[in-house]
Design a protein around this motif. Structure first.
Motif, mmCIF file in Angstrom:
data_model
loop_
_atom_site.group_PDB
_atom_site.id
_atom_site.type_symbol
_atom_site.label_atom_id
_atom_site.label_comp_id
_atom_site.label_asym_id
_atom_site.label_seq_id
_atom_site.Cartn_x
_atom_site.Cartn_y
_atom_site.Cartn_z
ATOM 1 N N PRO A 106 0.106 -1.329 -0.292
ATOM 2 C CA PRO A 106 0.269 -0.337 -0.200
ATOM 3 C C PRO A 106 0.620 1.396 -0.108
ATOM 4 N N TRP A 107 0.698 2.092 -0.506
ATOM 5 C CA TRP A 107 0.719 3.296 -0.056
ATOM 6 C C TRP A 107 -0.087 4.229 -0.478
ATOM 7 N N GLN A 108 0.472 5.422 0.062
ATOM 8 C CA GLN A 108 0.128 7.084 -0.071
ATOM 9 C C GLN A 108 -0.202 7.746 -1.244
ATOM 10 N N GLU A 109 -1.559 7.959 -1.936
ATOM 11 C CA GLU A 109 -1.512 7.937 -3.342
ATOM 12 C C GLU A 109 -1.554 9.848 -3.091
ATOM 13 N N PRO A 110 -1.368 10.596 -4.049
ATOM 14 C CA PRO A 110 -1.471 12.167 -4.187
ATOM 15 C C PRO A 110 -2.780 12.549 -3.852
ATOM 16 N N PHE A 111 -3.062 13.844 -3.940
ATOM 17 C CA PHE A 111 -4.311 14.559 -3.226
ATOM 18 C C PHE A 111 -5.325 14.290 -3.905
ATOM 19 N N ALA A 112 -6.744 13.800 -4.172
ATOM 20 C CA ALA A 112 -7.390 14.272 -4.988
ATOM 21 C C ALA A 112 -8.917 14.460 -3.848
ATOM 22 N N PRO A 113 -9.872 14.963 -4.975
ATOM 23 C CA PRO A 113 -10.853 16.084 -4.219
ATOM 24 C C PRO A 113 -11.882 14.609 -3.954
ATOM 25 N N HIS A 114 -12.662 14.422 -2.611
ATOM 26 C CA HIS A 114 -14.185 13.300 -2.688
ATOM 27 C C HIS A 114 -15.021 13.263 -3.389
ATOM 28 N N LEU A 115 -15.440 14.293 -3.514
ATOM 29 C CA LEU A 115 -16.718 14.326 -3.346
ATOM 30 C C LEU A 115 -17.464 14.643 -4.939
ATOM 31 N N LEU A 116 -18.553 14.469 -4.786
ATOM 32 C CA LEU A 116 -19.433 14.116 -6.215
ATOM 33 C C LEU A 116 -20.589 14.835 -6.492
ATOM 34 N N ASP A 117 -20.853 15.491 -7.493
ATOM 35 C CA ASP A 117 -22.332 16.196 -7.692
ATOM 36 C C ASP A 117 -22.674 15.309 -8.465
ATOM 37 N N VAL A 118 -24.305 14.624 -8.321
ATOM 38 C CA VAL A 118 -24.726 14.460 -9.087
ATOM 39 C C VAL A 118 -26.099 15.500 -9.965
ATOM 40 N N LEU A 119 -25.652 15.367 -11.020
ATOM 41 C CA LEU A 119 -26.261 16.762 -12.052
ATOM 42 C C LEU A 119 -27.840 16.292 -12.183
ATOM 43 N N SER A 132 -12.043 18.705 -10.949
ATOM 44 C CA SER A 132 -10.572 18.640 -11.526
ATOM 45 C C SER A 132 -9.869 18.422 -10.278
ATOM 46 N N GLY A 133 -8.778 17.020 -10.643
ATOM 47 C CA GLY A 133 -7.899 16.513 -10.098
ATOM 48 C C GLY A 133 -8.187 14.885 -9.184
ATOM 49 N N LEU A 134 -9.377 14.783 -9.468
ATOM 50 C CA LEU A 134 -10.029 13.314 -9.563
ATOM 51 C C LEU A 134 -9.887 12.359 -11.209
ATOM 52 N N GLN A 135 -9.131 11.150 -10.603
ATOM 53 C CA GLN A 135 -8.982 10.479 -11.874
ATOM 54 C C GLN A 135 -10.300 9.520 -11.994
ATOM 55 N N VAL A 136 -10.868 9.705 -13.304
ATOM 56 C CA VAL A 136 -11.810 8.628 -13.703
ATOM 57 C C VAL A 136 -12.008 7.515 -13.108
ATOM 58 N N LEU A 137 -11.043 6.692 -13.767
ATOM 59 C CA LEU A 137 -10.647 4.906 -13.739
ATOM 60 C C LEU A 137 -9.129 5.066 -12.692
ATOM 61 N N PRO A 138 -8.801 3.536 -12.335
ATOM 62 C CA PRO A 138 -7.508 3.674 -11.696
ATOM 63 C C PRO A 138 -6.926 3.412 -13.131
ATOM 64 N N LYS A 139 -5.070 4.079 -12.460
ATOM 65 C CA LYS A 139 -4.474 4.598 -13.692
ATOM 66 C C LYS A 139 -3.314 4.349 -12.822
ATOM 67 N N GLY A 140 -1.931 3.807 -13.299
ATOM 68 C CA GLY A 140 -0.886 4.507 -12.040
ATOM 69 C C GLY A 140 -0.762 4.979 -10.901
ATOM 70 N N LEU A 141 -0.301 5.868 -10.294
ATOM 71 C CA LEU A 141 -0.878 6.244 -8.825
ATOM 72 C C LEU A 141 -1.995 6.534 -7.941
ATOM 73 N N PHE A 142 -2.739 6.694 -8.857
ATOM 74 C CA PHE A 142 -4.315 6.801 -8.304
ATOM 75 C C PHE A 142 -4.924 5.258 -8.903
ATOM 76 N N GLN A 143 -5.024 4.413 -7.687
ATOM 77 C CA GLN A 143 -5.475 3.126 -7.784
ATOM 78 C C GLN A 143 -6.456 2.650 -6.939
ATOM 79 N N GLN A 144 -6.896 3.687 -6.351
ATOM 80 C CA GLN A 144 -7.694 3.920 -5.351
ATOM 81 C C GLN A 144 -9.140 5.362 -5.465
ATOM 82 N N ARG A 145 -8.068 6.455 -5.000
ATOM 83 C CA ARG A 145 -8.540 7.777 -5.451
ATOM 84 C C ARG A 145 -9.098 8.266 -6.579
ATOM 85 N N THR A 146 -10.813 7.637 -7.121
ATOM 86 C CA THR A 146 -10.905 7.685 -8.604
ATOM 87 C C THR A 146 -12.506 8.191 -9.004
ATOM 88 N N VAL A 147 -13.260 8.024 -9.299
ATOM 89 C CA VAL A 147 -14.327 7.626 -9.656
ATOM 90 C C VAL A 147 -14.639 7.280 -9.513
#
Length: 399
Positions: A106-119, A132-147
């Motif tokens: 396990p590693w500490q992923e870079p900062f990413a926002p976690h709140l999502l608005d439903v339109l 902005s700043g939130l990845q959609v699908l897992p890739k690279g450094l961002f395996q958990q902090r995703t939409v």
């Protein structure tokens, strides 16, 4: 009464109300560390008469991940299993067909926002306003902090009656297209397998049509979905409308094994229609709307850079639609590696993928099950509003 109106009337706390234009918001704060990730291989011997050891396999197959001492450390630390058993001997002889699994810590992923608005939401799909700043699908450094992770974490509380009627219902919505990590705005997600297949077909059809020699009007008539973005670019565009058809493909880039997408004559067809909204001469910027007829990776960023007007503050794509390159400082040697045995790497091996101003503003689509045409809009960031829109926003806020 909407949630926003109820908040304004003091019926619910303002901090609990969704922002204007949203039905509601959701999101679970990220844990400090992710759960790690496992990489699976099946060993195949190239030479029937030769033998291959565990350390030989990993140090030659994945030399870019860690130096030889690093892979020895990973093996001795029990991070690799062979056919389900932990292997700690680097000189273990591998057998044909053996299943190898490297368990990355396990590693500490870079900062990413976690709140999502439903339109928008119905029984088939949901439209989110991705920050902005939130990845959609897992890739690279961002395996958990995703939409996707937030969609999986939320309890969707689908009624059992709905699930029994809709045999294709999914346990959670899934994204049907991507937005760049630094791009904000509308993201469509499917709740059912049928909606997922139908929406994916819409996007695929758009990409196919972009490569055909057809009249623009015919292409527009044939499309089941139209997406419009708002962007701020450098320089002043002379023409009010510009059609860009530069192909996009992968090009080699130092330090990135799979390469990066860029303007490339041998790439896949791509089409973007640009319309000028406002020329901000005092800042030497132009505010534009972009309609994409295909959805290649980083298409808008590449196309605008290709015509000499990169997005303002885009750290990656420069004039011509090619990625910039900054020589990284040497940080790794065979004797210097990270806590898990891998090379000490910079958090961003390529120029950052955030900082630019691009927003998926609105779309029109044929509903995947009712065939009704619907329009969904994501509120604009202040910097991407025209002066008139900024004035209207100020009036709404009482300013």
């Amino acid at each position: 009464m909407t949630a926003a109106a109820a908040a304004a009337a003091g019926e619910i706390p303002a901090e609990d109300a969704p922002p204007p234009g949203a039905l509601y918001s959701f999101g679970t704060p990220w844990p400090e560390f992710n759960e790690g990730i496992s990489y699976i291989d099946t060993f195949r011997c190239a030479d029937a008469g030769a033998t291959t050891t565990l350390i030989e396999f990993y140090s030659t197959s994945y030399k870019s991940s860690a130096p030889l001492p690093g892979w020895i450390k990973r093996i001795r630390d029990g991070q690799i299993t062979v056919d389900g058993e932990v292997a700690t001997d680097p000189d273990m002889i591998l057998r044909e067909g053996s299943k190898l699994v490297y368990h990355r810590l396990p590693w500490q992923e870079p900062f990413a926002p976690h709140l999502l608005d439903v339109l928008y939401e119905d029984d088939d799909m949901i439209a989110l306003n991705k920050p902005s700043g939130l990845q959609v699908l897992p890739k690279g450094l961002f395996q958990q902090r995703t939409v996707l992770a937030q969609l999986q974490l939320k309890d969707w509380k689908m009624p059992s009656s709905f699930c029994s009627k809709r045999k294709d219902a999914q346990s959670h919505p899934v994204p049907v297209h991507r937005l760049g990590r630094g791009t904000s705005g509308l993201l469509l997600c499917a709740k059912t397998k049928l909606a997922k297949a139908q929406l994916a077909a819409y996007f695929a059809e758009g990409a196919t049509n972009a490569g055909k020699s057809r009249d623009e009007t015919d292409i527009c008539k044939a499309r089941k979905i139209s997406k419009f973005y708002r962007a701020l670019v450098t320089g002043i565009l002379e023409n009010d409308e510009v059609m860009i058809t530069q192909p996009i493909g992968l090009v080699r880039y130092p330090g990135v094994a799979e390469g990066l997408y860029a303007a490339c004559s041998s790439g896949k067809p791509a089409m973007s229609k640009v319309r000028v909204l406002e020329r901000l001469k005092i800042h030497n910027h132009t505010l534009i709307q972009v309609e994409i007829h295909s959805g290649r990776p980083h298409q808008i960023r590449i196309h605008l850079a290709y015509i000499g007007h990169p997005l303002v503050d885009d750290p990656l794509y420069g004039i011509g639609g090619q990625p910039k390159f900054d020589e990284p400082e040497p940080t790794s040697t065979a004797d210097s590696f990270a806590y898990d045995g891998g090379y000490e790497r910079p958090l961003q091996p390529v120029p950052g993928d955030c900082g630019y101003h691009l927003h998926a503003h609105w779309l029109v689509l044929c509903h995947p099950t009712t065939n009704e045409m619907i329009k969904i809009t994501a509120p604009l960031p202040h910097i991407l509003q025209t002066r008139e829109e900024q004035q209207d926003t100020a009036k709404l806020l009482g300013g």
